[in-house]
Scaffold this active site. Structure first.
Site, PDB file in Angstrom:
ATOM      1  N   ASN A  62      40.940  38.187  42.413  1.00  0.00           N
ATOM      2  CA  ASN A  62      41.130  39.560  43.256  1.00  0.00           C
ATOM      3  C   ASN A  62      40.483  39.606  44.228  1.00  0.00           C
ATOM      4  OD1 ASN A  62      38.210  40.608  42.497  1.00  0.00           O
ATOM      5  ND2 ASN A  62      38.965  40.231  40.472  1.00  0.00           N
ATOM      6  N   LYS A  67      34.975  55.565  31.217  1.00  0.00           N
ATOM      7  CA  LYS A  67      34.724  54.195  31.068  1.00  0.00           C
ATOM      8  C   LYS A  67      33.122  53.998  30.650  1.00  0.00           C
ATOM      9  CE  LYS A  67      36.852  51.648  33.809  1.00  0.00           C
ATOM     10  NZ  LYS A  67      37.338  51.029  35.246  1.00  0.00           N
TER      11      LYS A  67
END
Ligand code: CTP
Length: 408
Positions: free
Chosen positions: A209, A339
């Site tokens: 990424n 999260k």
């Protein structure tokens, strides 16, 4: 004691420059390494040779010397120092600092530095009390520059009043207390993950990424500056290793987890790495070849270990503070709150990584700090500033609830 500390002394052009020589001797007696930058005007009062003899290091004078720039760029001079000290801080250098000028090496380093700065003013009493100097000192104090002196007394210009530079013993003591005060994480161990991971498809191809590692590396540097013993586990990045940090280089998420666990017990962990969520189940041992007419290969993926969740697991070995990042493109804060619960970490630093914002690879970051206490929206800051602020908050948290409350 200043054992292992590195002080960058900026000697400007004033009669008090001679006191810099005595200051170097005192700092070195206490175990500090001293390196000097001497301004052009400073050379009228002390010689580079005397500074060099006492510091036992090169003296830097000329910003445009190509040798200096190739061997030791002005940024490196600041990077290598724990503290910058301006002795004497003349009216002129204070004005240049306040104005953000970069017209010689000393001013450029002072503009480029992210290290603490101590200034010991010395000038004629009317220059010190002049509205321009008063305003400059005010501005510099607001920006975080620490001042020592000037003292009151007889001056070289046959006048009396505030303007005499503090004595070397006083400046040395101020340096000692500044460096001690700025190291609230001394004796603490920190673990930081940074950069992307690479998941191999075959020996030449991988899944990865856009993470640059800038934010994670800046956090490792900021924690080290506060005195922590930092292990930085980094995926492949182009950014330089932060000073005074142990760097462990890895490729894959599995390697990153193994390196984190091998780091042993830590007081704080910050997972800033953009860990690839999936790895290729069967990495080919040899380069996969194209075959005419054949379908492209199907890649079977498996979930990677979640490093943040692993480090956050309750138990005796859990760090006292675990901080994760949430890279989101939609519903930033709501996703970050969820999260935090899912991963079991204490804090989440939520940042918007939509392409339009330019967080990945960029210099700036707009983050929200999500903790049990709620959500704090931070202003847009440079990644170094985010790192400094986060590290300071972490130090405060470790110092205990009472000091954390005092700072709220
Ligand atoms: N993280 C980790 N190990 C993983 C995945 C993520 O340690 N295998 C950490 C990151 O370092 C970061 C946090 O978890 O601190 C959040 O990562 P992010 O990729 O934003 O979230 P995901 O867990 O992947 O969730 P989602 O894909 O749903 O956004």
């Amino acid at each position: 004691m200043l054992q292992g500390k590195r002080i960058l002394l900026i000697v400007a052009g004033g009669i008090a420059a001679f006191k810099a020589l005595e200051l170097i001797r005192r700092l070195r007696e206490r175990g500090a390494a001293v390196r000097c930058i001497l301004t052009e005007a400073g050379t009228r009062f002390v010689t580079p040779l005397s500074l060099q003899a006492l510091s036992e290091d090169r003296v830097y004078t000329d910003m445009f010397s190509l040798t200096d720039e190739s061997e030791m760029g002005h940024i490196q001079l600041s990077r290598d120092a724990d503290l910058l000290v301006v002795v004497p801080a003349t009216a002129n250098i204070l004005a240049r600092m306040a104005g953000g000028l970069a017209d010689d090496l000393a001013a450029t380093v002072l503009l480029a530095t992210d290290k603490p700065v101590l200034a010991a003013p010395a000038m004629n009493v009317r220059m010190w009390t002049h509205a321009a100097t008063v305003a400059n000192v005010e501005t510099l104090k607001k920006r975080g520059v620490t001042f020592i002196g000037p003292n009151d007394g007889a001056m070289a210009c046959n006048e009396h009043g505030p303007g005499r530079m503090s004595e070397p013993a006083e400046i040395a003591a101020a340096i000692e207390s500044m460096l001690a005060a700025n190291r609230p994480l001394a004796g603490k161990r920190a673990l930081v993950t940074s950069g992307p991971t690479r998941e191999a498809i075959d020996p030449v191809r991988y899944i990865s990424n856009h993470s640059s590692g800038k934010q994670g590396h800046a956090i490792a540097a900021a924690l080290a500056r506060l005195g922590a013993e930092v292990t930085l586990v980094s995926g492949p990045v182009a950014v330089a290793d932060p000073p005074e940090v142990r760097v462990v280089r890895v490729d894959s998420a599995d390697q990153m987890l193994a390196a984190c666990l091998a780091a042993g017990r830590v007081d704080v962990a910050v997972c800033a790495a953009a860990v690839a969520d999936w790895k290729v189940t069967r990495t080919a041992g040899a380069k996969i070849k194209k075959k005419a007419g054949a379908l492209p290969p199907a890649l079977e993926l498996a979930a990677n270990p979640d490093i943040l969740a692993t480090l956050s697991k309750p138990g005796a070995k859990r760090p006292a503070l675990v901080v994760g990042f949430a890279a989101e493109t939609e519903d930033l804060v709501a996703n970050a709150i969820a999260k935090r619960g899912r991963k079991g970490c204490d804090w989440i630093v939520a940042n918007d990584v939509s392409p339009a914002i330019g967080t990945f690879g960029g210099e700036r970051n707009t983050v929200h700090l999500v903790s049990a206490a709620g959500v704090e929206n931070w202003p847009t800051l440079t990644k170094d500033e985010v790192a400094g602020r986060l590290a300071a908050r972490m130090a405060l948290h470790l110092a205990g609830p009472r000091s954390a409350e005092a700072a709220e």
